[in-house]
Design a protein around this motif. Sequence first.
Motif, PDB file in Angstrom:
ATOM      1  N   THR A 143     -67.434   7.156 124.255  1.00  0.00           N
ATOM      2  CA  THR A 143     -68.382   8.187 123.826  1.00  0.00           C
ATOM      3  C   THR A 143     -69.719   7.547 123.476  1.00  0.00           C
ATOM      4  N   VAL A 144     -70.794   8.183 123.885  1.00  0.00           N
ATOM      5  CA  VAL A 144     -72.131   7.766 123.453  1.00  0.00           C
ATOM      6  C   VAL A 144     -72.829   8.999 122.896  1.00  0.00           C
ATOM      7  N   PHE A 145     -73.345   8.898 121.672  1.00  0.00           N
ATOM      8  CA  PHE A 145     -74.076  10.049 121.156  1.00  0.00           C
ATOM      9  C   PHE A 145     -75.413   9.629 120.576  1.00  0.00           C
ATOM     10  N   ALA A 146     -76.384  10.500 120.792  1.00  0.00           N
ATOM     11  CA  ALA A 146     -77.744  10.254 120.315  1.00  0.00           C
ATOM     12  C   ALA A 146     -77.970  11.063 119.049  1.00  0.00           C
ATOM     13  N   PHE A 147     -78.490  10.387 118.015  1.00  0.00           N
ATOM     14  CA  PHE A 147     -78.706  11.024 116.720  1.00  0.00           C
ATOM     15  C   PHE A 147     -80.125  10.739 116.248  1.00  0.00           C
ATOM     16  N   GLY A 148     -80.722  11.687 115.537  1.00  0.00           N
ATOM     17  CA  GLY A 148     -82.060  11.498 114.994  1.00  0.00           C
ATOM     18  C   GLY A 148     -82.699  12.830 114.661  1.00  0.00           C
ATOM     19  N   GLN A 149     -83.857  12.781 114.026  1.00  0.00           N
ATOM     20  CA  GLN A 149     -84.512  14.027 113.655  1.00  0.00           C
ATOM     21  C   GLN A 149     -85.057  14.740 114.889  1.00  0.00           C
ATOM     22  N   THR A 150     -85.397  15.989 114.739  1.00  0.00           N
ATOM     23  CA  THR A 150     -85.922  16.759 115.853  1.00  0.00           C
ATOM     24  C   THR A 150     -87.204  16.130 116.392  1.00  0.00           C
ATOM     25  N   CYS A 203     -82.258   7.529 117.215  1.00  0.00           N
ATOM     26  CA  CYS A 203     -83.653   7.703 117.643  1.00  0.00           C
ATOM     27  C   CYS A 203     -84.528   8.015 116.428  1.00  0.00           C
ATOM     28  N   ILE A 204     -85.649   7.307 116.303  1.00  0.00           N
ATOM     29  CA  ILE A 204     -86.551   7.536 115.170  1.00  0.00           C
ATOM     30  C   ILE A 204     -87.978   7.731 115.670  1.00  0.00           C
ATOM     31  N   SER A 205     -88.774   8.387 114.863  1.00  0.00           N
ATOM     32  CA  SER A 205     -90.175   8.646 115.202  1.00  0.00           C
ATOM     33  C   SER A 205     -91.065   7.536 114.642  1.00  0.00           C
ATOM     34  N   PRO A 206     -92.108   7.122 115.382  1.00  0.00           N
ATOM     35  CA  PRO A 206     -93.029   6.100 114.862  1.00  0.00           C
ATOM     36  C   PRO A 206     -94.020   6.645 113.833  1.00  0.00           C
ATOM     37  N   SER A 207     -94.022   7.958 113.633  1.00  0.00           N
ATOM     38  CA  SER A 207     -94.987   8.574 112.720  1.00  0.00           C
ATOM     39  C   SER A 207     -94.635   8.301 111.257  1.00  0.00           C
ATOM     40  N   SER A 208     -95.648   7.946 110.461  1.00  0.00           N
ATOM     41  CA  SER A 208     -95.424   7.712 109.033  1.00  0.00           C
ATOM     42  C   SER A 208     -95.072   9.013 108.317  1.00  0.00           C
ATOM     43  N   ARG A 209     -95.458  10.122 108.912  1.00  0.00           N
ATOM     44  CA  ARG A 209     -95.141  11.439 108.338  1.00  0.00           C
ATOM     45  C   ARG A 209     -93.626  11.662 108.287  1.00  0.00           C
ATOM     46  N   CYS A 210     -92.904  10.975 109.166  1.00  0.00           N
ATOM     47  CA  CYS A 210     -91.453  11.183 109.282  1.00  0.00           C
ATOM     48  C   CYS A 210     -90.660  10.075 108.600  1.00  0.00           C
ATOM     49  N   LEU A 211     -91.299   9.341 107.679  1.00  0.00           N
ATOM     50  CA  LEU A 211     -90.664   8.171 107.076  1.00  0.00           C
ATOM     51  C   LEU A 211     -89.329   8.501 106.416  1.00  0.00           C
ATOM     52  N   SER A 212     -89.259   9.580 105.647  1.00  0.00           N
ATOM     53  CA  SER A 212     -88.020   9.899 104.934  1.00  0.00           C
ATOM     54  C   SER A 212     -86.884  10.192 105.911  1.00  0.00           C
ATOM     55  N   GLU A 213     -87.187  10.937 107.002  1.00  0.00           N
ATOM     56  CA  GLU A 213     -86.168  11.234 108.015  1.00  0.00           C
ATOM     57  C   GLU A 213     -85.770   9.960 108.752  1.00  0.00           C
ATOM     58  N   THR A 214     -86.734   9.068 108.996  1.00  0.00           N
ATOM     59  CA  THR A 214     -86.442   7.800 109.669  1.00  0.00           C
ATOM     60  C   THR A 214     -85.470   6.968 108.842  1.00  0.00           C
ATOM     61  N   LEU A 215     -85.732   6.857 107.543  1.00  0.00           N
ATOM     62  CA  LEU A 215     -84.840   6.098 106.662  1.00  0.00           C
ATOM     63  C   LEU A 215     -83.451   6.726 106.610  1.00  0.00           C
ATOM     64  N   SER A 216     -83.404   8.048 106.594  1.00  0.00           N
ATOM     65  CA  SER A 216     -82.125   8.746 106.577  1.00  0.00           C
ATOM     66  C   SER A 216     -81.328   8.429 107.849  1.00  0.00           C
ATOM     67  N   THR A 217     -82.016   8.432 109.001  1.00  0.00           N
ATOM     68  CA  THR A 217     -81.357   8.121 110.279  1.00  0.00           C
ATOM     69  C   THR A 217     -80.831   6.691 110.296  1.00  0.00           C
ATOM     70  N   LEU A 218     -81.628   5.746 109.788  1.00  0.00           N
ATOM     71  CA  LEU A 218     -81.218   4.347 109.777  1.00  0.00           C
ATOM     72  C   LEU A 218     -80.020   4.110 108.859  1.00  0.00           C
ATOM     73  N   HIS A 219     -80.001   4.782 107.702  1.00  0.00           N
ATOM     74  CA  HIS A 219     -78.837   4.680 106.814  1.00  0.00           C
ATOM     75  C   HIS A 219     -77.602   5.271 107.492  1.00  0.00           C
ATOM     76  N   TYR A 220     -77.795   6.397 108.175  1.00  0.00           N
ATOM     77  CA  TYR A 220     -76.721   7.074 108.898  1.00  0.00           C
ATOM     78  C   TYR A 220     -76.118   6.123 109.925  1.00  0.00           C
ATOM     79  N   ALA A 221     -77.006   5.469 110.707  1.00  0.00           N
ATOM     80  CA  ALA A 221     -76.549   4.567 111.762  1.00  0.00           C
ATOM     81  C   ALA A 221     -75.872   3.326 111.185  1.00  0.00           C
TER      82      ALA A 221
END
Length: 401
Positions: free
Chosen positions: A36-43, A266-284
């Motif tokens: 299985t391969v699944f892609a996860f990240g914010q919208t 998958c994470i966004s390079p935008s600083s506006r999305c920092l909290s979601e990026t950190l959440s995704t990295l912790h999740y992974a």
Amino acid sequence: FGFSAVFDAGASQEAVFEGSGMRQLVELAIDGFSCTVFAFGQTGSGKTYTLMGPLTQSESRPAAPGLLGLMQRSFACLLEQSRSRGSDLALSASYLEIYNEQVRDLLSPGPPCALPLRWSKTCGFYVENQLSVDFDSLEAIADLLLQGSQRRRTSAHALNRHSSRSHALLTIHIRSRAPSACPSKQGTLCFVDLAGSERVKETGSTGELSVEANNINRSLLALGHCISLLAKPRGKRMHIPYRDSKLTRLLARSLGGSGITLMVACISPSSRCLSETLSTLHYASRARRVTTRPLANRVSREKLLQTLEEEIHALQLENLSLRQQLCLPRVPTRSVEVPGTPTRTGARPGWGGRYGPTGLHRFPLEGQEGVPAWPSLYGLLRDFVVENEQLRYGGGMHRTH
């Protein structure tokens, strides 16, 4: 954070395919493992692009070869490996989405309707009445992918013009049909495109979009909870609540069973999305600590034959029921028995339907007497699935449970 591989925004699709281990995953699926391969990240973080490539592609406007995603590259690798090994593989695909906690078939004709999710001791969680389509070429599976993707629910909001509003699961079923008496391998390669986590305040979602967002976030939360518990040492694990959502039920075997799983965060390079990026990295990071015990699925030829017969028998009964409800005559009986070839002990009695009144029989393969002809049984299975779908929708009927 530490991961097996990291790619920046300038990485090519080919680099992601080769560096993520997807090629090895395809080879393991051919050898009978559940992969299985699944892609996860914010919208809007690029999950669907990573898996499928550009959203603008169509039959008339195919994507450039360099932009093809993990799915198309895996399909090409699978067919290439099959030819190079000289394997006699039966390939089929199923494609579904989980929208507002309803499982819907993306390949089945007619209007989308909810399918029941069942559980059995042998199969675990599975989707009842799901359509599986055979394929033997890159063009055929690419068409199925495009057809299903166009039926998937998408909408626009403040952060993404093409936001997926459902989780999508494309599963490739790989069955070996070796002519010898050795066990048959049954592997799967499942691609999971998770809908992106989103904050309603930032997306501006209201009404139906808000309901969809709540269901998406709830199922991702259930998935995260299961991953957190699975990341603990086996001796300290509590009960894993797979039944909390349809998504975790369908991913139960991939997460904590005998399969092999690759997670693409998958994470966004935008600083506006920092909290979601950190959440995704912790999740992974938590997901990386989950351990499974991979086992190849090998089934004896007798057991495989019995399974095929049982599936065909169930479809025969459904076919008869549909014809009775639509006041249609039975198709004239056509025997499939080969003179001088005994039936398998315990074969089910026939019902006077499409494929003969005396049940299923062995077919001799070329140069081998008394050995089941797998293409014939797979053909019967496919014919019944297709005809029953046509009766269901062509006759103006809906699935009943």
